[in-house]
Structure formats: C-alpha cells, structure tokens
Scaffold this motif. Structure first.
Motif: not given
Length: 768
Positions: A742, A570-572, A738, A757, A403, A755, A747, A516, A744-745
């Motif tokens: 993946c 932090g990944v969705e 968002g 969701r 992130l 951050t 953290c 997240r 890039s998220w």
C-alpha cells in the motif's frame, strides 16, 4: 583654435585665441583613494578652474596691434555613468562660469585707439565626458568636442568715426583637458598644471600662461536596506491591512564619497521607487478566497510611515521636497507573505544630474526585495532556513516515498514559501516533505483518524487538518488558487474534504472513473459511525495475538478514516472484492427428515454440504453448534409446552429446532489477505477456506482478526496470513498486480497523471 572675425569698414582682422589645448601635456599628482574595479564607480564630482594671462602684438592691415589677454573659467559638474561602453563613460551637462577680457591698442591707417573685447557667461551648460578605462590606469578625459559656452560683445573704437563698430559675439570656447591619468586604485585625482605657450595667427602673436587646477572626487549613493539579510515580507489580516510597523523594511540612502567620507555637494532631492512590484491575489495561496481576493501592490510606501516624504503612484514612489540632503530613509511595508519588488533610489544634484544608488557592497542599482537571487521571488533567508537551494518551480519532495515517479505535493517551492492560512494562522509548506491539506467537517474521531493517517504515512506535520471555510473553497477545493502568471505554479492542488454522514461511509468521486484516488478527483469522503466497515466506533482496547500477547489498541472509527484517506490518495484493498462473501447456511439436526448424513451438518441451498471447522482444534463445528442449540431449545421448550398445544405447539417446536447461520467469508488473496496489520486489509471475516480443497471452512475465533494501522509495503502475508502458520495461513498473500504494497501506491500530487485501478472482479467461495 583661432577664430577670426572681420570688422566692417576697413577689413581689419582681429584674432581670438585658443583658451586651452592641453591634451597629453598635463603632469598629474593623484591622491590615492579606495581600490575598486574600473567602471564600478558611477559618478564623479568634478571641479575645474582654468586661467589664461598674457600679451598680444603684431600688425594687421598695416595697423600696429599690442595688448593684453586675460581669461578665466570654472566648471562644476556631477558626471554620471550613462553606460555607453564597458570601459565606463560618464557624461554631464557642466555648469560653467566664464570671463574673458582682451584689450588691444591699434595704430595705423587713420585708426588709433584702444580696442576691447569682453565675454562672460554664468551657469551656462555644456556637455563634458569622463572616461574611466578598464584594465589599466583611470583616464579622466574631456572629449574634444567639450566647449565653454560664452557670449559677449566685440567693440572697436577708432578716431575715425566711420570705423566705430560694435559687433555681437556668441561662441563656445573649446576645452580639451586630458588625459589626466591616475593609478588603478585612484578614486580621487587632483592637481595643478601650468605651462607657457605662444602662437602666431594672421600676423598676431600671443604669449600667455595657461593654468588649470582640477579635482575629481568619486561619489556614490549607497543603499542600506535594514534588516536586508533576514527580512522577508509578511501580511496583515487582509490585503488592505498592513502588518505591525516592525515588519517594515527600512531603506536608508546615503550620498557620500567612495570610501565613506561626506560628498563634496549635497543632493537637492531623493527619490525612492518600487519597480515591478508583485500584485498576487490575496495574501497567501489560499486566503482570502480567490472569489474575494484583490491584486493590490504587495509592497508599498505608506504615507503614515513616511511622514517626511511625499508618497504617490499607489504607494510605489516616495520623494523628498527640494532642499539639501545627504541621508534619507524610507520604509517599505509588505502586504503579502510572498511579495517582491525592486527598489531604485536616485539623488538629484544641484546641476540637475541624477545619481542612481547601489546596494552597499555591491554594484546592483535595482535592489531586489526581499534579498533574493536574480531568477527567484523567494527570500534567500527562507531558503537558508529550510536548507534548500532550489528553483522557484521545484516540486520534487521525495519524502515520504510513495508511487514511483510521483514526487512532490503539487505545490511549487514559491507556493510553499508564500504559505497558507490554517485556522487563521499563517503556515508554510515544507520543501523537504510533502504537504497535504484536509478540511474536517466532522467530529473529534475524524480528527483522530486524520492524525493517524499523518503518522502512518510519515507525513506528520505535512498534514494540515485545521482549515476553515474561509480558507478553502468547498466547491472547487483548490488550496493554491491565489496565483498569478508571474509566480511559479505547477498545478491546481486540491484539499480533501471529510464529512460525518450518518447514512454511509463512501468516497464521492469527482470524475476519474476507474482511476486510483487523487485529491483532485475526490469530491468528498463521507464517514458514517454505524456502517458495517466501522463496526464499532468505541474504544476497543487490545487485540489478542497468535503468541498470546496483545495487539496494538486503536479506535476502529479512526482506523476507518485512515482507510478512506488512503483510498483518496491512490491505495486499494489487498485484493478484489469477494463475491458471495455473505453466505447463508442452514443447520440440519440429525433427526431432520432432510438430513441424509446421519449427523448435524450445515448446508447451502446451491452448494450442498458445508463443513465448518474449529480453527483451534480442527474439529467439525456442527456438534458444538448442535449442543448449543439443544440447550437453547430445551430452555425454550419448557415455555412452549406450558403455554401451547396442537398445531401451534408443533409449529413452535419446528421453529425452535430450525436454524440458519450467516457468515462473512474471507477468501484467499482477497481483501483480507496480505500483511495482517495493514489498515487496507479487511479484518472481520467469520470464516475462510481450508487448504484441504474439500470445501471445508475454518471459523475465525472472535477477537483474532487484527484491525491493523501499519501501512504495508509488500504483498506478502504476515501473522495470520503467513505461510507455515498452523493450521494454515488464513488468506495468504495479497493478489499483487496493483493490490497491497500500500505504501508504494500513495500519490498526493495532482500534477501526476492518474493511474488505473486494478480489476475488482472477485471470486466465489470454494466448494466440493
């Protein structure tokens, strides 16, 4: 300087002579020594001998006076820098040995005889000052106030008994030695000065010779910690247990002349003191647990390892007995992997002065332990080994990237240096790579999944997965809880806890609703082997690919662990949840009275006709399904006909011909979209919408949904989701905003703000 004393009875005046007045008159022949900057030397051993001899004559009060003068003084002192000025002023209480003898013959006014005066003093003290000037020659200067203390009796004997008197005498004799100059490289100066002098005071003339022999030797107390350059503290099993003796730091102190020759005098005592020693909780950042950790001194002198010294002050002081010492060694024992202190060594000289030691090759007197920068608690050797030169509070590791703005891992450079316990072994953090701690409360598949996570996130050795219950408090999960305010600490960083739970696969959140994932808000990760998302915890083998090859094999259970760990940092998913993703369809036979289409079809109770297409051929799947159903019915009808008749027979036949089909639909831009090999993409849809817009759905051939493990960094659909694929991309690009991308998220730093969701409102499946 003349001192006149009146003797009672006849007002006869007698004079006492100046013993020295040599300022600016001495010619010096210095002995050149080792070159050092002016002011660098902190102590000098001084020896000065003064002799006076001569005659006295004159008339005082009508009485003729004649006689002899003889006096001597010896001074020894260790001059110590008191730091009064940048030029270097050294002072000491000098030891003096003084003897003064005066004999006068008096004739006149009824008094005829010999007058004697005698003074002596041994080991009296008087302050002397030595200046070492900067920017030019050294100047050894006794201050104008320097005085030789002496005490004695003045005795006058005359023929007239009325003039017999004894008067006590106690006074200092001033000595002004200087300036004694040497060139700028001289650390030792010695020589002899003599002159003839005369003076007349109150009718008495003295003619005498002055002779001064002097020697000043620069001395130092040198501290040699061994092995200083590479030493760093370690710890034993706990705060009370020392490490092996070979982990000690040896402190050797040597009293010597500057340049290495033996000092003129030996010290009567050496004292070693640890100053401002750290008292960190435990021995590492996570052990023992804070609730049982202690704050004992992290560096100590142990009596059993310093048998020649007396240890006191909880191991912070060690000193010799009184004696004669030139070299003394003390051993410092560490009790903490991140401990620090400074050591000061002093040598007490016979005259009571104290020389403070300095590090060999440097001027610092309070020697930092371990060897470190003045503003750091971290050993220089560790920084050199790791290839970093950063502040203690630095937490800016950028690798692996994640992130934007979320650099670091929540652990300061000092905390990574001090280290942690993992499975009863001391480990350190990596200042060049992010570190994450995981407690595995499950089995080997979970362990494999954690390793998969470490590999796919590029954390690799940065993932520490062998924590025990003694190394992480399962209630608060803080991995760096053993900190005190005098060491760099940024945030309470949390470990992740993974449990094997037969009931569910889910994250137990600890606050942070709508945010997240981050270690601090993930109370636990529960993994169940028999959940729908896992499907099969066995070794699956290889997956077929579009080109006829094979897809990378993987343990699906381990992939689920990877998937859930990514959620925790932090990944969705690749898109919002699909609403109505499980769709119940009814199959209508051609002859069914409710079938108005004249062919086999699938219908939905709300949306009506649903056409399922074979992805490979594009053909309607209903006839194929009908043929399969017919074979099954024919097989079963023979059994029904042989055993049943009447209404029961008819009911069984109706049951066999009736059929329902439940499908899991994967919709465009939903959780199945994006890069086909990303572990955050769902991989188990049975069907997906046709791009025709007619409400048709393609069936997914079994074994063609890759269960990926490569973390994506884009929203673009690849493989089965790529544009231009035949007959079409299945689920297309991820939704964006968002979702997906993946990598890039990710953290893991609990200091970084939480951050939000992305919205999770899904869509319904497409109908006519």
């Amino acid at each position: 300087m003349i001192d006149s004393r009146q003797v009672t009875g006849r007002n006869v005046m007698f004079s006492w002579w100046r013993l020295a007045g040599l300022a600016g008159l001495l010619a010096v022949s210095p002995v050149t020594g080792q070159s050092v900057p002016a002011g660098a030397v902190k102590a000098y051993a001084a020896e000065v001998d003064i002799k006076w001899s001569g005659t006295v004559s004159g008339t005082v009060g009508g009485a003729a006076q004649s006689g002899t003068l003889k006096a001597s003084a010896r001074m020894t002192a260790t001059l110590i820098d008191k730091g009064q000025s940048a030029g270097g002023i050294l002072t000491a209480n000098a030891n003096w040995t003084v003897q003064v003898d005066v004999k006068l013959t008096s004739v006149g006014q009824g008094c005829s005889g010999v007058t004697t005066a005698s003074q002596s003093a041994t080991s009296a003290s008087g302050e002397v000052t030595l200046k070492v000037t900067g920017g030019g020659p050294y100047r050894w200067v006794f201050s104008d106030s320097t005085a030789i203390p002496a005490a004695g009796q003045f005795k006058l004997d005359c023929e007239d008994p009325d003039f017999h008197s004894t008067t006590p005498l106690s006074r200092p004799y001033p000595v002004m030695l200087g300036p004694l100059e040497g060139d700028s490289s001289s650390l030792q100066i010695e020589g002899k000065v003599s002159r003839n002098s005369s003076e007349t005071v109150a009718g008495l003339t003295s003619v005498y010779q002055e002779e001064i022999t002097y020697k000043f030797t620069a001395v130092e107390l040198v501290i040699d910690p061994t092995p200083y350059a590479t030493w760093r503290p370690v710890a034993g099993a706990d705060e009370n247990t020392p490490p092996p003796a070979d982990k000690d730091l040896e402190i050797r102190a040597t009293l010597q002349q500057v340049g290495g020759q033996p000092a003129p005098a030996k010290a009567k005592k050496f004292t070693f003191e640890l100053v401002k020693t750290s008292q960190q909780l435990g021995t590492t950042m996570n052990y023992p647990l804070k609730k049982v950790a202690k704050t004992t001194f992290d560096l100590q002198f142990l009596p059993e390892r310093n048998t020649e010294l007396t240890v006191s002050n909880e191991g912070q002081k060690a000193e010799t007995r009184t004696g004669e010492f030139e070299k003394v060694t003390a051993k410092v024992t560490p009790f903490d992997y991140g401990g620090w202190s400074t050591i000061r060594v002093t040598a007490e000289m016979p005259d009571g002065s104290k020389i403070v030691g300095h590090l060999r090759g440097a001027t610092e007197q309070d020697v930092r332990l371990p060897k470190r920068a003045p503003d750091s608690k971290i050993a220089d050797a560790w920084k050199k080994e790791k290839g970093v030169d950063l502040a203690d509070d630095d937490d800016k590791e950028g690798f692996p990237s994640g992130l934007q703005g979320c650099d670091g891992d929540g652990l300061t450079l000092y905390e990574e240096y001090r280290g942690f316990m993992e499975n009863s072994e001391h480990i350190e953090g990596d200042p060049n790579r992010k570190d994450l701690f995981i407690y595995n409360n499950g089995g080997p598949i979970i362990d494999f999944g954690i390793s998969l996570f470490a590999t796919q996130t590029f954390l690799v050795e940065g993932v520490h997965k062998r924590l025990t219950k003694a190394e992480v408090d399962l209630e608060n999960r803080i991995i760096n809880e053993n900190w005190t305010p005098d060491a760099a600490h940024a945030v309470d960083q949390h470990a992740l806890i993974i449990n094997s739970d037969p009931a569910r696969t889910a994250i137990v959140w600890d606050g942070g609703q709508g945010k997240r994932g981050r270690p601090k808000i993930v109370k636990a990760i529960d993994i169940a082997p028999d959940q729908e998302d896992v499907r099969d915890w066995s070794y699956v083998g290889v997956f077929p690919t579009e080109g006829g090859g094979t897809y990378e094999s993987v343990w699906l259970g381990a992939r689920t662990v990877l998937h859930m760990l990514l959620h925790a940092v932090g990944v969705e998913h690749h898109g919002p949840a699909d609403l109505d993703r499980f769709v119940d369809l009814t199959f209508l036979w051609p002859e069914d009275p409710g079938n108005t289409y004249g062919r086999p079809v699938f219908v939905h109770t709300e949306y009506g006709l649903i056409t399922l297409l074979d992805e490979r051929t594009g053909a309607d799947f209903a006839p194929t399904y009908l043929a399969a159903r017919q074979r099954a019915v024919e097989r079963d009808m023979a059994w029904v006909d042989s055993r049943h008749s009447g209404p029961l027979h008819d009911a069984l036949v109706s049951y066999l011909k009736g059929s329902s089909l439940t499908l899991l639909l994967g919709l465009w831009n939903g959780p199945h979209s994006g890069a086909e090999d990303c572990p955050m993409r769902r991989h188990y849809a049975d069907a997906y919408p046709s791009a025709s817009g007619q409400g048709d759905y393609f069936l997914v051939p079994p074994g063609t949904e890759p269960a990926g493990i490569n973390i994506c960094r884009s929203e673009k659909g690849t493989g089965i989701n790529a544009k231009g694929r035949e007959p079409q991309g299945r689920y297309y690009d991820a939704l964006g905003a968002g979702y997906a991308s993946c990598g890039s998220w990710i953290c893991i730093n609990d200091a970084f703000p939480l951050t939000d969701r992305p919205p999770n409102a899904g869509r319904r499946f497409v109908t006519r």
